[in-house]
Design a protein around this motif. Structure first.
Motif, PDB file in Angstrom:
ATOM      1  N   PHE A  63       0.869  -1.175   0.000  1.00 11.39           N
ATOM      2  CA  PHE A  63       0.000   0.000   0.000  1.00 11.39           C
ATOM      3  C   PHE A  63       0.903   1.220   0.000  1.00 11.39           C
ATOM      4  CE2 PHE A  63      -2.491   3.068   2.867  1.00 11.39           C
ATOM      5  CZ  PHE A  63      -3.043   3.727   1.780  1.00 11.39           C
ATOM      6  N   LEU A  64       0.865   1.981  -1.085  1.00 11.16           N
ATOM      7  CA  LEU A  64       1.687   3.174  -1.254  1.00 11.16           C
ATOM      8  C   LEU A  64       0.839   4.397  -0.931  1.00 11.16           C
ATOM      9  CD1 LEU A  64       4.525   4.091  -2.353  1.00 11.16           C
ATOM     10  CD2 LEU A  64       3.414   4.333  -4.583  1.00 11.16           C
ATOM     11  N   THR A  65       1.235   5.138   0.105  1.00 13.28           N
ATOM     12  CA  THR A  65       0.423   6.272   0.526  1.00 13.28           C
ATOM     13  C   THR A  65       1.304   7.480   0.825  1.00 13.28           C
ATOM     14  OG1 THR A  65      -1.378   6.944   2.004  1.00 13.28           O
ATOM     15  CG2 THR A  65       0.399   5.628   2.983  1.00 13.28           C
ATOM     16  N   GLY A  66       0.678   8.557   1.273  1.00 14.50           N
ATOM     17  CA  GLY A  66       1.385   9.799   1.542  1.00 14.50           C
ATOM     18  C   GLY A  66       0.475  10.972   1.232  1.00 14.50           C
ATOM     19  N   SER A  67       0.903  12.152   1.623  1.00 13.26           N
ATOM     20  CA  SER A  67       0.085  13.341   1.400  1.00 13.26           C
ATOM     21  C   SER A  67       0.015  13.686  -0.080  1.00 13.26           C
ATOM     22  CB  SER A  67       0.655  14.525   2.185  1.00 13.26           C
ATOM     23  OG  SER A  67       1.963  14.822   1.734  1.00 13.26           O
ATOM     24  N   ALA A  68      -0.902  14.594  -0.425  1.00 13.69           N
ATOM     25  CA  ALA A  68      -1.033  15.034  -1.813  1.00 13.69           C
ATOM     26  C   ALA A  68       0.286  15.623  -2.291  1.00 13.69           C
ATOM     27  CB  ALA A  68      -2.149  16.076  -1.920  1.00 13.69           C
ATOM     28  N   GLY A  69       0.753  15.177  -3.452  1.00 14.36           N
ATOM     29  CA  GLY A  69       1.991  15.703  -4.000  1.00 14.36           C
ATOM     30  C   GLY A  69       3.241  15.003  -3.513  1.00 14.36           C
TER      31      GLY A  69
ATOM     32  N   ARG B  25       4.631  18.371  -4.957  1.00 11.06           N
ATOM     33  CA  ARG B  25       3.623  19.186  -5.647  1.00 11.06           C
ATOM     34  C   ARG B  25       3.635  20.621  -5.136  1.00 11.06           C
ATOM     35  NH1 ARG B  25      -2.409  17.276  -5.307  1.00 11.06           N
ATOM     36  NH2 ARG B  25      -1.750  15.848  -6.935  1.00 11.06           N
ATOM     37  N   GLN B  26       3.497  20.785  -3.820  1.00  9.03           N
ATOM     38  CA  GLN B  26       3.399  22.127  -3.269  1.00  9.03           C
ATOM     39  C   GLN B  26       4.727  22.887  -3.384  1.00  9.03           C
ATOM     40  OE1 GLN B  26       1.419  19.663  -1.686  1.00  9.03           O
ATOM     41  NE2 GLN B  26      -0.287  20.666  -2.690  1.00  9.03           N
ATOM     42  N   VAL B  27       4.638  24.161  -3.665  1.00  9.60           N
ATOM     43  CA  VAL B  27       5.812  25.017  -3.851  1.00  9.60           C
ATOM     44  C   VAL B  27       6.097  25.754  -2.556  1.00  9.60           C
ATOM     45  CG1 VAL B  27       6.766  26.973  -5.139  1.00  9.60           C
ATOM     46  CG2 VAL B  27       5.271  25.324  -6.296  1.00  9.60           C
ATOM     47  N   SER B  28       7.363  25.773  -2.137  1.00  2.36           N
ATOM     48  CA  SER B  28       7.732  26.453  -0.896  1.00  2.36           C
ATOM     49  C   SER B  28       7.572  27.951  -1.022  1.00  2.36           C
ATOM     50  CB  SER B  28       9.183  26.109  -0.528  1.00  2.36           C
ATOM     51  OG  SER B  28       9.568  26.820   0.628  1.00  2.36           O
ATOM     52  N   GLU B  29       6.908  28.539  -0.033  1.00  6.60           N
ATOM     53  CA  GLU B  29       6.716  29.983  -0.009  1.00  6.60           C
ATOM     54  C   GLU B  29       7.386  30.616   1.209  1.00  6.60           C
ATOM     55  OE1 GLU B  29       2.270  30.368  -1.781  1.00  6.60           O
ATOM     56  OE2 GLU B  29       2.617  28.855  -0.254  1.00  6.60           O
ATOM     57  N   ALA B  30       8.096  29.777   1.972  1.00  6.98           N
ATOM     58  CA  ALA B  30       8.726  30.258   3.192  1.00  6.98           C
ATOM     59  C   ALA B  30       9.785  31.313   2.893  1.00  6.98           C
ATOM     60  CB  ALA B  30       9.352  29.088   3.952  1.00  6.98           C
TER      61      ALA B  30
ATOM     62  N   ALA C  21      -9.952  19.762  -1.659  1.00 10.52           N
ATOM     63  CA  ALA C  21      -9.945  20.957  -2.504  1.00 10.52           C
ATOM     64  C   ALA C  21      -8.613  21.702  -2.416  1.00 10.52           C
ATOM     65  CB  ALA C  21     -11.100  21.880  -2.114  1.00 10.52           C
ATOM     66  N   LEU C  22      -8.137  21.938  -1.203  1.00  8.26           N
ATOM     67  CA  LEU C  22      -6.899  22.701  -1.015  1.00  8.26           C
ATOM     68  C   LEU C  22      -5.677  21.950  -1.540  1.00  8.26           C
ATOM     69  CD1 LEU C  22      -7.546  24.068   2.594  1.00  8.26           C
ATOM     70  CD2 LEU C  22      -7.667  25.358   0.448  1.00  8.26           C
ATOM     71  N   SER C  23      -5.704  20.636  -1.432  1.00  6.76           N
ATOM     72  CA  SER C  23      -4.542  19.849  -1.854  1.00  6.76           C
ATOM     73  C   SER C  23      -4.436  19.687  -3.366  1.00  6.76           C
ATOM     74  CB  SER C  23      -4.552  18.468  -1.174  1.00  6.76           C
ATOM     75  OG  SER C  23      -5.700  17.726  -1.553  1.00  6.76           O
ATOM     76  N   ARG C  24      -5.423  20.216  -4.111  1.00  5.67           N
ATOM     77  CA  ARG C  24      -5.306  20.208  -5.576  1.00  5.67           C
ATOM     78  C   ARG C  24      -4.271  21.232  -6.051  1.00  5.67           C
ATOM     79  NH1 ARG C  24      -5.746  16.035  -6.122  1.00  5.67           N
ATOM     80  NH2 ARG C  24      -5.910  15.931  -3.879  1.00  5.67           N
ATOM     81  N   LEU C  25      -3.978  22.223  -5.205  1.00  4.90           N
ATOM     82  CA  LEU C  25      -3.144  23.354  -5.601  1.00  4.90           C
ATOM     83  C   LEU C  25      -1.670  23.139  -5.295  1.00  4.90           C
ATOM     84  CD1 LEU C  25      -5.560  26.101  -4.343  1.00  4.90           C
ATOM     85  CD2 LEU C  25      -4.744  25.925  -6.696  1.00  4.90           C
ATOM     86  N   LYS C  26      -0.836  23.901  -6.013  1.00  4.92           N
ATOM     87  CA  LYS C  26       0.608  23.844  -5.795  1.00  4.92           C
ATOM     88  C   LYS C  26       1.070  24.833  -4.735  1.00  4.92           C
ATOM     89  CE  LYS C  26       1.897  22.309 -10.462  1.00  4.92           C
ATOM     90  NZ  LYS C  26       2.710  22.617 -11.652  1.00  4.92           N
ATOM     91  N   SER C  27       0.341  25.936  -4.577  1.00  4.28           N
ATOM     92  CA  SER C  27       0.752  26.956  -3.607  1.00  4.28           C
ATOM     93  C   SER C  27      -0.429  27.836  -3.228  1.00  4.28           C
ATOM     94  CB  SER C  27       1.876  27.825  -4.179  1.00  4.28           C
ATOM     95  OG  SER C  27       1.366  28.687  -5.185  1.00  4.28           O
ATOM     96  N   LEU C  28      -0.265  28.587  -2.154  1.00  7.97           N
ATOM     97  CA  LEU C  28      -1.293  29.543  -1.733  1.00  7.97           C
ATOM     98  C   LEU C  28      -1.468  30.652  -2.762  1.00  7.97           C
ATOM     99  CD1 LEU C  28      -0.515  29.968   2.081  1.00  7.97           C
ATOM    100  CD2 LEU C  28      -2.541  28.906   1.073  1.00  7.97           C
ATOM    101  N   ALA C  29      -0.428  30.902  -3.558  1.00  9.57           N
ATOM    102  CA  ALA C  29      -0.493  31.968  -4.560  1.00  9.57           C
ATOM    103  C   ALA C  29      -1.564  31.699  -5.606  1.00  9.57           C
ATOM    104  CB  ALA C  29       0.869  32.137  -5.237  1.00  9.57           C
TER     105      ALA C  29
END
Length: 483
Positions: A17-23, A178-183, A428-436
């Motif tokens: 079973f391969l799992t993990g957060s979106a991206g 997937r998600q882009v760092s904005e820090a 819904a939120l995890s479909r995106l790459k960043s808050l931008a």
């Protein structure tokens, strides 16, 4: 667990079973393993729980591949009938590895059926007939849609007998792709917020960051995600009315028992009178392997082409095709979405006619013509009790969050103010790459909550993954020492 470690464990031939957060790279890791198998000519079946996820994997739905369709149970007679379909029996016998992506959206009953069919056809009482099974997904996604009154405990695949029998090794991917760092810009990462939601430890700072996107201007080509069909339909109708140019109306046709026809209409989720214009954003609502589209494939309508509609064509693959993403309601149990080309044995008196049909430029850039499709309800002997025919498109300026699962979006306008199901906000939120790329119009008290059963299972999966990682590393070190 790193992707490389998961890939090493997959290569041992164990059920995984391969799992993990979106991206986190679940699909990427699966594709790496599939390439590894194909390079060694190991027969692998690539499937997914939904049509749109299957196209991401260049595969088919597990319902179609296994022959279970949208049934919740199989009688001995059903199993005998399936085993007599030579092309199906050969496919199941020849497969060495079965991959099922987006396992979270596959009902526990259907996972049991897949194992039951493989055991019967392969004449092997081991889980899934003895083949290696690799399932992938994230149970923080929305659960399968089941019968009225069913709890998530009854629906989640990890609660099924087949899951227990398979003794899956857990590979929980920890890297984010997937998600882009904005820090670096002094902002809060979307990845941080998503992980807080997964832990159910969302800070005031994160809520403020989400609310701050209300006034954010996102790409004009944004996708609009809503919880309810009513909002989706209102936006789509308004956008269509704003378009100039030629308007084409496509009227559905139906035959058979009126109540069953109504059941089909609810299942198909289209309109009796489908109105389209050039420039409309559209989405396919039915799989079509010839066109390379699935239930969920999106694009833009760029024109209308004269097409000869011919009922005499046949496509044997469609005879067992389950074209819906999943059994979405109790009404779906007897519904089979079939291409009109798939019912050659039920001849019609219609003569070939020429009609203007929509030309769609898919988001991938390919152009296809959307011809009418037919959905039918049959009785036990295969006689058609009701049929419904329409162009398999719907307007898609806005879509429901359920339909967005499996997508990666650059920009989205999201309204969570009427969230009614645990996990909707996370999906819904995890479909995106960043808050931008986010414009969040609103939230309610349920928007950032997750299913408690999924949370408990996820914690257990993380522990088991760490154990598998440690055990495999130990074996690897022993092997290296021995050489």
């Amino acid at each position: 667990m790193r992707q490389s470690s998961a890939l090493d464990i997959l290569k041992t031939g164990q059920n995984v079973f391969l799992t993990g957060s979106a991206g986190s790279g679940k699909t990427y890791t699966l594709n790496q393993y599939i390439d590894y198998l194909r390079a060694r000519r190991v027969p692998v079946a690539v499937t997914a729980s939904t049509g749109i996820a299957a196209t991401h994997m260049n595969g088919t739905t597990i319902h179609s591949w296994s022959g279970i369709g949208i049934k919740d149970e199989l009688s001995d007679r059903d199993l005998t009938t399936l085993s007599r379909k030579q092309f199906l029996a050969d496919r199941l016998k020849d497969t060495a590895v079965l991959v099922i992506d987006e396992i979270s959206m596959l009902h526990a009953k259907q996972l049991n059926l897949v194992s039951q069919v493989l055991k019967h056809v392969r004449k092997n009482d081991k889980a899934f007939g003895g083949i290696q099974v690799v399932v992938a997904g994230d149970f923080f996604q929305l659960p399968p849609i089941g019968s009225k009154g069913e709890t998530n405990r009854e629906k989640f695949a990890f609660m099924s007998e087949a899951w227990l029998d398979a003794k899956f090794h857990i590979c929980y991917l920890s890297e984010q792709h997937r998600q882009v760092s904005e820090a670096a810009n002094g902002g809060l990462d979307l990845d941080d917020i998503l992980n807080q939601i997964r832990r159910q430890e969302v800070t005031f700072e994160s809520i403020a960051a989400l609310e701050a996107t209300f006034d954010q201007n996102v790409d004009i080509k944004r996708t609009r995600l809503y919880t309810h069909n009513l909002n989706v339909n209102s936006i789509n109708d308004k956008e269509l009315a704003a378009l100039e140019g030629e308007m084409m109306r496509f009227t559905a046709t139906s035959t058979g028992d009126s109540k069953l026809v109504e059941t089909l209409k609810k299942t198909v989720r289209t309109q009796d009178d489908l109105v389209l214009k050039v420039g409309a954003k559209v989405m396919f609502i039915k799989n079509n392997t010839e066109l390379g589209v699935s239930n969920g494939t999106m694009g833009e309508l760029i024109g209308f082409a004269a097409v000869k509609i011919d009922d005499s064509k046949d496509s044997s693959d469609d005879l067992i095709e389950d074209d819906d993403d999943s059994a979405e309601s109790e009404n779906d149990k007897n519904v089979k979405g079939k291409s009109k080309k798939a019912i050659k044995e039920k001849p019609k008196s219609k003569k070939p006619t020429t009609q203007k049909m929509p030309v769609v430029r898919l988001n991938s850039g390919r152009e296809v013509v959307a011809e009418p499709e037919e959905w039918i309800i049959e009785d036990e002997t295969g006689d058609v009790l009701a049929s419904y025919e329409q162009v398999p498109l719907c307007l898609a300026w806005a879509i429901t969050i359920h339909k967005s699962q499996g997508m990666t979006l650059e920009a989205a306008e999201i309204d969570l103010s009427r969230t009614f199901e645990l996990g909707q906000g996370y999906v819904a939120l995890s479909r995106l790459k960043s808050l931008a790329g986010l414009q969040l119009l609103g939230m309610n008290d349920m928007s950032l909550q997750l299913d408690p059963l999924a949370r408990g299972a996820d914690k257990r999966f993380l522990v088991l993954s760490d154990e598998a990682d440690a055990n495999y590393s130990m074996l690897d070190e022993e092997h290296d020492a021995g050489t």
